[in-house]
Design an enzyme around this catalytic site. Structure first.
Site, short mmCIF file in Angstrom:
data_model
loop_
_atom_site.label_atom_id
_atom_site.label_comp_id
_atom_site.label_asym_id
_atom_site.label_seq_id
_atom_site.Cartn_x
_atom_site.Cartn_y
_atom_site.Cartn_z
N GLU A 70 0.69 -1.20 -0.12
CA GLU A 70 0.00 0.00 -0.10
C GLU A 70 0.92 1.27 -0.30
O GLU A 70 0.53 2.37 -0.53
CB GLU A 70 -0.82 0.02 1.46
CG GLU A 70 -1.73 1.20 1.16
CD GLU A 70 -2.86 1.33 2.44
OE1 GLU A 70 -2.50 0.64 3.41
OE2 GLU A 70 -3.81 1.97 1.97
N ASP A 87 -0.28 -4.87 3.55
CA ASP A 87 -1.02 -3.64 4.23
C ASP A 87 -0.58 -3.51 5.56
O ASP A 87 -0.73 -4.21 6.41
CB ASP A 87 -2.62 -3.77 4.06
CG ASP A 87 -3.28 -2.47 4.11
OD1 ASP A 87 -4.32 -2.17 4.03
OD2 ASP A 87 -2.29 -1.41 4.67
N ILE A 89 -0.61 -1.18 7.84
CA ILE A 89 -1.83 -0.71 8.60
C ILE A 89 -2.97 -0.80 7.93
O ILE A 89 -3.36 0.10 7.28
CB ILE A 89 -1.61 0.56 9.36
CG1 ILE A 89 -0.24 0.92 10.03
CG2 ILE A 89 -2.47 0.86 10.35
CD1 ILE A 89 0.21 2.12 10.50
N ASP A 90 -3.96 -1.96 8.17
CA ASP A 90 -5.28 -2.01 7.52
C ASP A 90 -6.23 -1.48 8.68
O ASP A 90 -6.25 -2.06 9.68
CB ASP A 90 -5.52 -3.16 7.04
CG ASP A 90 -7.01 -3.11 6.31
OD1 ASP A 90 -7.11 -2.82 5.17
OD2 ASP A 90 -8.00 -3.58 7.01
N THR A 92 -6.10 2.44 8.87
CA THR A 92 -5.15 3.49 9.18
C THR A 92 -6.06 4.71 9.77
O THR A 92 -5.48 5.15 10.71
CB THR A 92 -4.59 3.88 7.70
OG1 THR A 92 -4.00 2.77 6.93
CG2 THR A 92 -3.52 4.94 8.16
N ASP A 200 -5.90 -4.62 0.84
CA ASP A 200 -6.90 -4.66 2.22
C ASP A 200 -7.50 -5.93 2.23
O ASP A 200 -7.65 -6.42 3.49
CB ASP A 200 -8.07 -3.84 1.97
CG ASP A 200 -7.88 -2.18 1.52
OD1 ASP A 200 -6.78 -1.78 2.28
OD2 ASP A 200 -8.37 -1.46 0.81
C1 LIP Z 1 -9.14 0.69 4.70
C2 LIP Z 1 -9.95 -0.45 4.73
C3 LIP Z 1 -11.43 -0.25 5.11
C4 LIP Z 1 -12.01 0.98 4.06
C5 LIP Z 1 -11.22 2.09 4.15
C6 LIP Z 1 -9.86 1.86 3.89
P1 LIP Z 1 -6.73 1.03 5.07
O1 LIP Z 1 -8.08 0.38 4.41
O2 LIP Z 1 -9.53 -1.50 5.84
O3 LIP Z 1 -12.38 -1.22 5.35
O4 LIP Z 1 -13.37 1.28 4.42
O5 LIP Z 1 -11.51 2.90 3.22
O6 LIP Z 1 -9.70 1.19 2.48
O7 LIP Z 1 -6.57 2.40 4.17
O8 LIP Z 1 -6.82 1.56 6.26
O9 LIP Z 1 -5.68 0.18 4.60
#
Ligand code: LIP
Length: 246
Positions: A70, A87, A89-90, A92, A200
């Site tokens: 990412e 990813d 930090i999923d 974020t 993600d």
């Molecule tokens: C997030 C996703 C989340 C989505 C956010 C974003 P990130 O990923 O985990 O479900 O709603 O828009 O995409 O950006 O925190 O890696």
């Protein structure tokens, strides 16, 4: 611990090493909530630092694998048949606001299919992992999707900014990876979201499938604008009926 492949072991160790930095940084983010500017610059550095740790660990063991990540780490490498999808930090936005619900997600795509995945929540110390034809695990215990058949006893997750209403009991957690891991573990009965990125969901795809879940066809050559509709086998048809205008 369940006997696992060398690659999955490398992924778990990389996630655990990056998590130690993320736990420290998350403690700082909580303090920075009161600062005028807030912690946005700090969080982007935390994201990049976690990505760097993960990539260093993975490259030490598999120097020729390609990478899709990412943040800054994507690279086409000599081995085009094996690609790490990362990813760091999923969730974020949760991390940025001091909400302790985020995960490190690492997947391995081999010959155009996801063959193993790790989703690790460092704050709750919850490790979800799976590899092809070996089942799905949560903290080394086998997990399977829920068997509930009545929508009124189910709970679904979604995300993103859609204002559409769905006739389903819903939660928005802010982490697609954890949403998919929770479906695999039977905590949620289904999850749907669009405009996702491959990092993600890549690890969640294999963890959910190995837990007996169902997911729509995903074009793995696409990195962005991905739509996911995933659930247990038992509730899939009823959930899809409710998502007709999704
Ligand atoms: C997030 C996703 C989340 C989505 C956010 C974003 P990130 O990923 O985990 O479900 O709603 O828009 O995409 O950006 O925190 O890696």
């Amino acid at each position: 611990m369940q006997s696992i492949s060398a690659n999955l072991n490398i992924m778990i160790k990389a996630a655990e090493k990056a998590s130690r930095a993320l736990i420290r940084d998350f403690g700082e983010v909580e303090k920075l909530q009161v600062s005028i500017k807030g912690p946005s610059d700090f969080v982007s550095n935390a994201d990049l630092k976690a990505e760097k740790i993960i990539i260093e660990e993975l490259k030490k063991a598999r120097p020729y694998y390609s990478i899709i990540s990412e943040e800054d780490g994507s690279e086409k490498n000599k081995d085009k048949n094996n690609t790490w999808i990362i990813d760091p930090i999923d969730g974020t936005t949760n991390f940025l606001h001091g909400v302790p619900h985020f995960a490190i997600s690492i997947a391995l795509k081999s010959q155009d299919e996801i063959v193993s995945g790790v989703i690790y929540d460092p704050i709750k110390d919850e490790m979800f992992y799976a590899e092809k034809e070996n089942g799905a695990f949560f903290n080394n215990q086998r997990v399977r999707v829920s068997k509930k058949r009545d929508l009124s006893s189910c709970l679904f997750a979604t995300g993103g900014q859609s204002k559409k209403e769905f006739d389903l009991p819903l939660r928005k957690s802010g982490s697609a990876a954890l949403d998919m891991a929770y479906v695999a573990a039977g905590r949620f009965d289904g999850y749907f979201e669009n405009n996702l990125s491959i990092w993600d969901i890549a690890a969640g795809i294999i963890i959910l499938k190995e837990a007996g879940g169902m997911i729509n066809e995903i074009d793995l050559s696409q990195n962005k604008n991905i739509e996911v509709k995933a659930s247990s086998m038992a509730i899939n048809a009823k959930m899809l009926e409710k998502l007709e205008n999704f």
